[in-house]
Write a protein that holds these residues in place. Structure first.
Motif, PDB file in Angstrom:
ATOM      1  N   UNK A 157       0.863  -1.124   0.106  1.00  0.00           N
ATOM      2  CA  UNK A 157      -0.085  -0.126   0.074  1.00  0.00           C
ATOM      3  C   UNK A 157       0.693   1.167  -0.158  1.00  0.00           C
ATOM      4  N   UNK A 158       1.882   1.247   0.759  1.00  0.00           N
ATOM      5  CA  UNK A 158       2.543   2.652   0.874  1.00  0.00           C
ATOM      6  C   UNK A 158       3.395   2.850  -0.645  1.00  0.00           C
ATOM      7  N   UNK A 159       3.182   1.980  -1.444  1.00  0.00           N
ATOM      8  CA  UNK A 159       4.070   2.366  -2.680  1.00  0.00           C
ATOM      9  C   UNK A 159       2.599   3.072  -3.550  1.00  0.00           C
ATOM     10  N   UNK A 160       1.584   2.811  -3.339  1.00  0.00           N
ATOM     11  CA  UNK A 160       0.566   3.697  -3.881  1.00  0.00           C
ATOM     12  C   UNK A 160       0.357   3.262  -5.453  1.00  0.00           C
ATOM     13  N   UNK A 161       0.956   2.252  -5.867  1.00  0.00           N
ATOM     14  CA  UNK A 161       0.909   2.083  -7.327  1.00  0.00           C
ATOM     15  C   UNK A 161      -0.308   2.009  -8.194  1.00  0.00           C
ATOM     16  N   UNK A 162      -1.556   1.454  -7.397  1.00  0.00           N
ATOM     17  CA  UNK A 162      -2.779   1.428  -8.210  1.00  0.00           C
ATOM     18  C   UNK A 162      -3.401   2.879  -8.751  1.00  0.00           C
ATOM     19  N   UNK A 163      -2.590   3.895  -7.900  1.00  0.00           N
ATOM     20  CA  UNK A 163      -3.292   5.191  -8.345  1.00  0.00           C
ATOM     21  C   UNK A 163      -2.966   5.563  -9.629  1.00  0.00           C
ATOM     22  N   UNK A 164      -2.020   5.260 -10.379  1.00  0.00           N
ATOM     23  CA  UNK A 164      -1.634   5.495 -11.510  1.00  0.00           C
ATOM     24  C   UNK A 164      -2.210   4.926 -12.702  1.00  0.00           C
ATOM     25  N   UNK A 165      -3.156   3.752 -12.530  1.00  0.00           N
ATOM     26  CA  UNK A 165      -3.621   3.170 -13.475  1.00  0.00           C
ATOM     27  C   UNK A 165      -4.725   3.793 -14.120  1.00  0.00           C
ATOM     28  N   UNK A 166      -5.745   4.501 -13.479  1.00  0.00           N
ATOM     29  CA  UNK A 166      -6.692   5.366 -13.957  1.00  0.00           C
ATOM     30  C   UNK A 166      -6.371   6.495 -15.023  1.00  0.00           C
ATOM     31  N   UNK A 167      -5.499   7.441 -14.469  1.00  0.00           N
ATOM     32  CA  UNK A 167      -4.889   8.448 -15.081  1.00  0.00           C
ATOM     33  C   UNK A 167      -4.355   7.920 -16.454  1.00  0.00           C
ATOM     34  N   UNK A 168      -3.549   7.188 -16.451  1.00  0.00           N
ATOM     35  CA  UNK A 168      -2.610   6.464 -17.628  1.00  0.00           C
ATOM     36  C   UNK A 168      -3.672   5.846 -18.586  1.00  0.00           C
TER      37      UNK A 168
END
Length: 401
Positions: free
Chosen positions: A234-245
Protein backbone atom coordinates in the motif's frame (compact mmCIF):
# COMPACT_ATOMS: atom_id res chain seq x y z
CA UNK A 1 57.36 -9.44 22.45
CA UNK A 2 53.68 -9.71 23.41
CA UNK A 3 52.17 -8.75 26.76
CA UNK A 4 48.76 -9.54 28.21
CA UNK A 5 46.69 -7.97 31.00
CA UNK A 6 46.34 -11.49 32.38
CA UNK A 7 49.19 -13.25 34.13
CA UNK A 8 49.50 -15.79 31.32
CA UNK A 9 51.98 -14.88 28.60
CA UNK A 10 49.74 -15.58 25.63
CA UNK A 11 49.05 -13.97 22.27
CA UNK A 12 45.52 -12.55 22.45
CA UNK A 13 43.32 -12.08 19.44
CA UNK A 14 44.96 -9.73 16.95
CA UNK A 15 43.42 -6.30 17.03
CA UNK A 16 41.93 -6.35 20.54
CA UNK A 17 42.31 -3.28 22.67
CA UNK A 18 45.01 -2.78 25.26
CA UNK A 19 43.82 -2.64 28.85
CA UNK A 20 44.35 0.81 30.41
CA UNK A 21 46.55 -0.65 33.13
CA UNK A 22 48.92 -2.06 30.53
CA UNK A 23 49.55 1.03 28.48
CA UNK A 24 52.53 2.14 30.55
CA UNK A 25 54.21 -1.23 30.05
CA UNK A 26 54.53 -0.87 26.30
CA UNK A 27 58.04 -0.44 24.98
CA UNK A 28 58.04 -2.30 21.71
CA UNK A 29 57.26 -1.23 18.17
CA UNK A 30 53.85 -2.90 17.83
CA UNK A 31 51.96 -4.91 20.41
CA UNK A 32 48.56 -6.57 20.52
CA UNK A 33 47.15 -6.79 24.02
CA UNK A 34 44.01 -7.61 25.97
CA UNK A 35 40.91 -9.53 25.16
CA UNK A 36 38.21 -6.93 25.67
CA UNK A 37 35.50 -7.77 23.17
CA UNK A 38 34.83 -5.51 20.17
CA UNK A 39 37.93 -3.32 20.49
CA UNK A 40 39.73 -3.82 17.22
CA UNK A 41 42.66 -1.51 17.78
CA UNK A 42 46.40 -1.65 17.45
CA UNK A 43 48.57 0.21 19.93
CA UNK A 44 51.62 1.47 18.06
CA UNK A 45 54.77 3.05 19.45
CA UNK A 46 57.49 4.40 17.21
CA UNK A 47 60.53 6.65 17.43
CA UNK A 48 61.07 9.64 15.16
CA UNK A 49 63.95 12.10 15.48
CA UNK A 50 64.78 10.84 18.94
CA UNK A 51 61.23 11.25 20.30
CA UNK A 52 58.81 8.49 21.19
CA UNK A 53 55.27 8.65 19.81
CA UNK A 54 52.27 6.55 20.81
CA UNK A 55 49.28 6.10 18.52
CA UNK A 56 46.07 4.09 18.36
CA UNK A 57 45.34 2.76 14.90
CA UNK A 58 42.13 1.13 13.64
CA UNK A 59 42.25 -1.83 11.31
CA UNK A 60 38.86 -2.21 9.63
CA UNK A 61 39.88 -5.51 8.09
CA UNK A 62 39.70 -7.07 11.51
CA UNK A 63 36.01 -6.25 11.98
CA UNK A 64 33.19 -8.75 11.69
CA UNK A 65 29.73 -7.27 11.11
CA UNK A 66 26.28 -8.85 11.22
CA UNK A 67 23.80 -6.96 9.03
CA UNK A 68 20.07 -7.42 9.57
CA UNK A 69 17.78 -6.24 6.79
CA UNK A 70 14.03 -6.72 6.15
CA UNK A 71 14.77 -8.29 2.75
CA UNK A 72 17.90 -9.50 1.00
CA UNK A 73 18.74 -10.80 -2.46
CA UNK A 74 17.32 -12.45 -4.47
CA UNK A 75 14.27 -10.39 -3.36
CA UNK A 76 14.76 -7.01 -5.07
CA UNK A 77 13.77 -3.87 -3.16
CA UNK A 78 15.47 -0.73 -1.89
CA UNK A 79 16.79 -2.30 1.30
CA UNK A 80 18.14 -5.42 -0.40
CA UNK A 81 19.85 -3.39 -3.14
CA UNK A 82 21.48 -1.06 -0.60
CA UNK A 83 22.59 -3.86 1.71
CA UNK A 84 24.03 -5.84 -1.21
CA UNK A 85 26.07 -2.85 -2.42
CA UNK A 86 27.29 -1.86 1.05
CA UNK A 87 28.15 -5.39 2.22
CA UNK A 88 30.07 -6.15 -0.96
CA UNK A 89 31.91 -2.83 -0.70
CA UNK A 90 32.88 -3.59 2.89
CA UNK A 91 34.14 -7.05 1.96
CA UNK A 92 36.35 -5.49 -0.69
CA UNK A 93 37.89 -3.39 2.11
CA UNK A 94 38.58 -6.50 4.18
CA UNK A 95 35.61 -6.30 6.54
CA UNK A 96 33.84 -9.59 7.21
CA UNK A 97 30.07 -9.24 6.73
CA UNK A 98 27.16 -11.64 7.11
CA UNK A 99 23.65 -10.61 6.00
CA UNK A 100 20.46 -12.10 7.42
CA UNK A 101 16.77 -11.16 7.63
CA UNK A 102 14.57 -11.08 10.76
CA UNK A 103 12.76 -14.17 9.43
CA UNK A 104 16.03 -16.10 9.64
CA UNK A 105 16.63 -15.20 13.28
CA UNK A 106 15.63 -17.05 16.43
CA UNK A 107 16.68 -15.08 19.52
CA UNK A 108 15.96 -18.07 21.74
CA UNK A 109 18.72 -20.01 20.03
CA UNK A 110 21.63 -17.87 18.90
CA UNK A 111 24.50 -20.08 19.98
CA UNK A 112 25.51 -20.32 16.34
CA UNK A 113 25.76 -16.54 16.09
CA UNK A 114 27.84 -16.40 19.26
CA UNK A 115 30.32 -18.75 17.66
CA UNK A 116 30.71 -16.30 14.76
CA UNK A 117 32.30 -13.74 17.10
CA UNK A 118 30.66 -10.63 15.63
CA UNK A 119 31.90 -7.23 16.75
CA UNK A 120 28.86 -5.19 15.83
CA UNK A 121 25.28 -5.57 14.58
CA UNK A 122 24.01 -3.22 11.86
CA UNK A 123 20.24 -2.86 11.54
CA UNK A 124 18.63 -1.56 8.35
CA UNK A 125 15.13 -0.19 9.17
CA UNK A 126 14.65 0.47 12.86
CA UNK A 127 11.23 -1.19 13.08
CA UNK A 128 11.36 -4.17 10.74
CA UNK A 129 14.84 -5.21 11.92
CA UNK A 130 14.19 -4.45 15.61
CA UNK A 131 14.95 -8.07 16.54
CA UNK A 132 18.57 -7.03 16.08
CA UNK A 133 18.44 -5.18 19.41
CA UNK A 134 17.95 -8.46 21.26
CA UNK A 135 20.55 -10.20 19.10
CA UNK A 136 23.14 -7.51 19.89
CA UNK A 137 22.28 -7.75 23.58
CA UNK A 138 22.75 -11.51 23.67
CA UNK A 139 25.99 -11.25 21.71
CA UNK A 140 27.23 -8.51 24.03
CA UNK A 141 28.07 -6.12 21.18
CA UNK A 142 26.90 -2.62 20.16
CA UNK A 143 24.54 -1.96 17.28
CA UNK A 144 24.17 0.69 14.59
CA UNK A 145 20.88 1.62 12.92
CA UNK A 146 20.33 2.88 9.38
CA UNK A 147 16.86 4.42 9.05
CA UNK A 148 15.67 3.60 5.55
CA UNK A 149 12.16 4.89 4.86
CA UNK A 150 8.88 4.02 6.52
CA UNK A 151 10.59 3.75 9.89
CA UNK A 152 11.23 7.51 10.04
CA UNK A 153 8.39 8.64 7.77
CA UNK A 154 5.57 6.57 9.27
CA UNK A 155 6.55 4.37 12.22
CA UNK A 156 8.33 7.10 14.18
CA UNK A 157 5.17 9.21 14.25
CA UNK A 158 2.48 6.52 14.47
CA UNK A 159 1.45 3.72 16.79
CA UNK A 160 4.90 2.14 16.49
CA UNK A 161 6.60 5.27 17.75
CA UNK A 162 7.59 3.87 21.17
CA UNK A 163 9.19 0.79 19.61
CA UNK A 164 11.20 2.83 17.11
CA UNK A 165 12.30 5.28 19.80
CA UNK A 166 13.47 2.42 22.00
CA UNK A 167 15.51 0.97 19.13
CA UNK A 168 17.22 4.21 18.14
CA UNK A 169 17.71 5.46 21.71
CA UNK A 170 19.72 2.37 22.56
CA UNK A 171 21.77 2.37 19.37
CA UNK A 172 25.40 3.43 19.42
CA UNK A 173 25.05 5.33 16.15
CA UNK A 174 22.37 6.32 13.60
CA UNK A 175 22.97 6.66 9.89
CA UNK A 176 20.71 7.93 7.12
CA UNK A 177 20.75 7.39 3.37
CA UNK A 178 18.56 10.43 2.75
CA UNK A 179 18.71 13.97 4.04
CA UNK A 180 14.92 13.67 4.36
CA UNK A 181 15.56 11.31 7.28
CA UNK A 182 18.25 13.56 8.70
CA UNK A 183 15.77 16.44 8.79
CA UNK A 184 13.15 14.41 10.66
CA UNK A 185 15.31 12.52 13.15
CA UNK A 186 16.79 15.57 14.85
CA UNK A 187 18.23 15.96 18.34
CA UNK A 188 14.72 16.87 19.47
CA UNK A 189 13.73 13.28 18.65
CA UNK A 190 16.84 11.45 19.82
CA UNK A 191 20.26 12.60 21.00
CA UNK A 192 22.64 10.15 19.39
CA UNK A 193 25.65 10.39 17.08
CA UNK A 194 24.26 10.64 13.54
CA UNK A 195 25.70 10.59 10.04
CA UNK A 196 24.22 11.10 6.59
CA UNK A 197 25.80 8.57 4.21
CA UNK A 198 24.47 8.96 0.71
CA UNK A 199 24.63 6.14 -1.80
CA UNK A 200 27.79 5.24 -3.60
CA UNK A 201 27.99 4.17 -7.22
CA UNK A 202 25.00 2.03 -8.15
CA UNK A 203 25.61 -1.34 -9.73
CA UNK A 204 23.04 -1.80 -12.50
CA UNK A 205 23.22 -5.15 -14.22
CA UNK A 206 22.10 -5.81 -17.79
CA UNK A 207 22.64 -2.30 -19.15
CA UNK A 208 23.85 -3.82 -22.42
CA UNK A 209 20.51 -5.57 -23.00
CA UNK A 210 18.19 -3.65 -25.32
CA UNK A 211 15.91 -5.69 -27.56
CA UNK A 212 15.70 -8.69 -25.22
CA UNK A 213 13.17 -7.19 -22.82
CA UNK A 214 11.20 -5.40 -25.52
CA UNK A 215 10.54 -8.77 -27.14
CA UNK A 216 10.05 -10.56 -23.84
CA UNK A 217 7.47 -8.06 -22.61
CA UNK A 218 5.79 -7.83 -26.02
CA UNK A 219 6.33 -4.12 -26.69
CA UNK A 220 6.42 -2.70 -30.22
CA UNK A 221 9.05 -0.28 -31.44
CA UNK A 222 6.68 2.70 -31.32
CA UNK A 223 5.21 1.92 -27.88
CA UNK A 224 5.66 4.61 -25.25
CA UNK A 225 6.25 2.80 -21.98
CA UNK A 226 5.73 4.13 -18.45
CA UNK A 227 7.43 2.04 -15.76
CA UNK A 228 6.41 1.52 -12.15
CA UNK A 229 9.10 -0.49 -10.38
CA UNK A 230 8.11 -1.14 -6.76
CA UNK A 231 7.36 -3.84 -4.24
CA UNK A 232 3.59 -4.26 -4.29
CA UNK A 233 2.36 -2.85 -0.99
CA UNK A 234 0.00 0.00 0.00
CA UNK A 235 2.74 2.53 0.84
CA UNK A 236 3.88 2.43 -2.81
CA UNK A 237 0.42 3.58 -4.00
CA UNK A 238 0.91 2.00 -7.42
CA UNK A 239 -2.78 1.43 -8.18
CA UNK A 240 -3.28 5.20 -8.27
CA UNK A 241 -1.50 5.53 -11.64
CA UNK A 242 -3.78 3.12 -13.52
CA UNK A 243 -6.83 5.37 -14.04
CA UNK A 244 -5.00 8.50 -15.28
CA UNK A 245 -2.74 6.48 -17.58
CA UNK A 246 -5.76 4.58 -18.92
CA UNK A 247 -7.23 7.94 -19.87
CA UNK A 248 -3.95 8.76 -21.66
CA UNK A 249 -3.95 5.34 -23.36
CA UNK A 250 -7.49 5.94 -24.67
CA UNK A 251 -6.17 9.11 -26.32
CA UNK A 252 -2.85 7.60 -27.48
CA UNK A 253 -3.15 3.81 -27.92
CA UNK A 254 0.62 3.26 -28.02
CA UNK A 255 0.88 4.31 -24.36
CA UNK A 256 1.76 1.23 -22.29
CA UNK A 257 2.27 0.66 -18.57
CA UNK A 258 4.79 -1.79 -17.17
CA UNK A 259 4.65 -2.90 -13.54
CA UNK A 260 7.75 -4.56 -12.12
CA UNK A 261 8.06 -5.78 -8.55
CA UNK A 262 7.35 -8.70 -6.30
CA UNK A 263 4.36 -8.90 -4.04
CA UNK A 264 5.26 -8.08 -0.46
CA UNK A 265 4.83 -11.29 1.58
CA UNK A 266 2.46 -9.55 3.99
CA UNK A 267 0.28 -8.24 1.16
CA UNK A 268 -0.23 -11.29 -1.05
CA UNK A 269 -3.89 -11.62 -0.14
CA UNK A 270 -4.69 -7.95 0.48
CA UNK A 271 -3.22 -5.13 -1.58
CA UNK A 272 -1.89 -7.57 -4.16
CA UNK A 273 -5.42 -8.80 -4.85
CA UNK A 274 -6.61 -5.21 -5.26
CA UNK A 275 -3.74 -4.58 -7.64
CA UNK A 276 -4.53 -7.62 -9.79
CA UNK A 277 -8.18 -6.57 -9.93
CA UNK A 278 -7.20 -3.03 -11.00
CA UNK A 279 -5.18 -4.26 -13.99
CA UNK A 280 -7.35 -7.25 -14.95
CA UNK A 281 -8.46 -7.27 -18.59
CA UNK A 282 -6.23 -4.33 -19.58
CA UNK A 283 -3.99 -5.59 -22.39
CA UNK A 284 -2.02 -2.36 -22.48
CA UNK A 285 -0.77 -3.01 -18.91
CA UNK A 286 1.86 -5.64 -18.27
CA UNK A 287 2.84 -6.99 -14.88
CA UNK A 288 5.99 -9.13 -15.07
CA UNK A 289 6.72 -9.74 -11.38
CA UNK A 290 10.23 -9.19 -10.15
CA UNK A 291 13.16 -8.59 -12.48
CA UNK A 292 16.49 -9.92 -11.26
CA UNK A 293 19.20 -7.53 -10.20
CA UNK A 294 21.40 -8.74 -13.05
CA UNK A 295 18.77 -7.68 -15.63
CA UNK A 296 17.45 -4.44 -14.19
CA UNK A 297 19.41 -2.26 -16.61
CA UNK A 298 17.88 -4.02 -19.60
CA UNK A 299 14.43 -3.27 -18.23
CA UNK A 300 15.21 0.45 -17.98
CA UNK A 301 16.36 0.40 -21.61
CA UNK A 302 12.82 -0.57 -22.66
CA UNK A 303 10.96 2.29 -20.98
CA UNK A 304 10.48 6.00 -21.71
CA UNK A 305 9.43 7.38 -18.31
CA UNK A 306 9.88 6.02 -14.77
CA UNK A 307 7.17 6.68 -12.16
CA UNK A 308 7.40 6.75 -8.37
CA UNK A 309 3.94 7.11 -6.83
CA UNK A 310 4.97 6.28 -3.27
CA UNK A 311 3.45 7.85 -0.17
CA UNK A 312 6.70 7.47 1.78
CA UNK A 313 10.36 7.12 0.78
CA UNK A 314 13.77 7.76 2.25
CA UNK A 315 15.92 7.97 -0.86
CA UNK A 316 14.32 5.66 -3.44
CA UNK A 317 16.93 3.54 -5.13
CA UNK A 318 14.78 3.03 -8.22
CA UNK A 319 14.81 6.79 -8.85
CA UNK A 320 18.60 6.86 -8.56
CA UNK A 321 18.77 3.90 -10.95
CA UNK A 322 16.48 5.65 -13.43
CA UNK A 323 18.48 8.88 -13.21
CA UNK A 324 21.72 6.97 -13.66
CA UNK A 325 20.21 5.42 -16.79
CA UNK A 326 19.24 8.89 -18.05
CA UNK A 327 15.49 8.33 -17.83
CA UNK A 328 12.93 11.11 -17.18
CA UNK A 329 11.07 10.52 -13.92
CA UNK A 330 7.58 11.48 -12.75
CA UNK A 331 7.37 11.35 -8.96
CA UNK A 332 4.93 12.04 -6.15
CA UNK A 333 5.42 15.14 -4.03
CA UNK A 334 7.13 13.62 -0.97
CA UNK A 335 10.40 14.56 0.70
CA UNK A 336 12.25 11.40 -0.24
CA UNK A 337 11.53 11.89 -3.93
CA UNK A 338 12.25 15.61 -3.89
CA UNK A 339 15.63 14.93 -2.28
CA UNK A 340 16.63 13.36 -5.61
CA UNK A 341 14.38 15.04 -8.16
CA UNK A 342 14.54 18.73 -8.93
CA UNK A 343 11.27 19.67 -10.61
CA UNK A 344 11.68 20.47 -14.32
CA UNK A 345 15.44 19.79 -14.14
CA UNK A 346 15.82 16.01 -13.95
CA UNK A 347 12.17 15.07 -13.52
CA UNK A 348 8.64 16.25 -12.80
CA UNK A 349 6.91 16.31 -9.41
CA UNK A 350 3.13 15.87 -9.17
CA UNK A 351 0.43 16.39 -6.55
CA UNK A 352 -2.70 14.28 -7.02
CA UNK A 353 -4.15 12.29 -9.92
CA UNK A 354 -5.17 15.29 -12.03
CA UNK A 355 -1.68 16.75 -12.11
CA UNK A 356 -0.23 13.29 -12.65
CA UNK A 357 -2.34 12.93 -15.79
CA UNK A 358 -1.40 16.36 -17.13
CA UNK A 359 2.32 15.80 -16.56
CA UNK A 360 2.23 12.27 -17.99
CA UNK A 361 0.55 13.67 -21.09
CA UNK A 362 3.17 16.43 -21.31
CA UNK A 363 5.96 13.88 -21.16
CA UNK A 364 4.31 11.88 -23.93
CA UNK A 365 3.84 14.76 -26.35
CA UNK A 366 6.93 16.85 -25.61
CA UNK A 367 10.04 15.10 -26.87
CA UNK A 368 12.23 18.14 -26.16
CA UNK A 369 11.17 18.10 -22.52
CA UNK A 370 12.08 14.44 -22.27
CA UNK A 371 15.51 15.15 -23.75
CA UNK A 372 16.05 18.02 -21.32
CA UNK A 373 15.07 15.89 -18.32
CA UNK A 374 17.21 13.00 -19.55
CA UNK A 375 20.22 15.30 -19.79
CA UNK A 376 19.58 16.52 -16.25
CA UNK A 377 19.03 12.98 -15.02
CA UNK A 378 22.44 11.66 -16.01
CA UNK A 379 24.38 14.49 -14.37
CA UNK A 380 24.20 13.37 -10.74
CA UNK A 381 27.18 12.46 -8.59
CA UNK A 382 27.47 9.49 -6.27
CA UNK A 383 29.11 9.36 -2.87
CA UNK A 384 32.56 7.97 -3.65
CA UNK A 385 33.36 7.57 0.05
CA UNK A 386 30.23 5.57 1.00
CA UNK A 387 32.08 2.47 2.21
CA UNK A 388 34.75 4.47 4.04
CA UNK A 389 31.95 6.41 5.75
CA UNK A 390 30.44 3.20 7.14
CA UNK A 391 33.85 1.95 8.24
CA UNK A 392 34.39 5.27 10.03
CA UNK A 393 31.12 4.81 11.92
CA UNK A 394 32.02 1.24 12.90
CA UNK A 395 35.45 2.31 14.11
CA UNK A 396 34.01 5.12 16.20
CA UNK A 397 31.55 2.76 17.84
CA UNK A 398 34.12 0.05 18.49
CA UNK A 399 36.63 2.50 19.95
CA UNK A 400 33.96 4.26 22.05
CA UNK A 401 34.89 7.47 20.23
Amino acid sequence: KYLSPESEMILPKIGTRVSRRCRLLINVSVVYLGNIRSRRLLYVTYISRGRKYIKWKNFSGLMKILMITPKKFPFVCGNSVDVNRISNGLREKGVEVDVITPDELDVTDIDGLKDMDYDLVHLFHSYKSRIGVEVASQLGVPYVVTMTGTDFNVDLFGERKDIVLDVINNASYLTFISNAAEKKVTDDVVVKPKKLIKRGELIIGGKDKFDYFRKKFGFCEDDFVFLVNAVIRPIKNIISVVEPLEKLHDMFPNVKLLFVGEAHPEEKTNYFDKFKKAIAGKAWIKYVGGVSFENIGGMYNVVDVVINSSLSEASPVLIEEALTMGKPVLVSNIEGNKALVEDKVNGLVYCGCSEFYELAKLLYVDEELRKKLSAGASGGECNISEIEDYIDVYEKVLSND
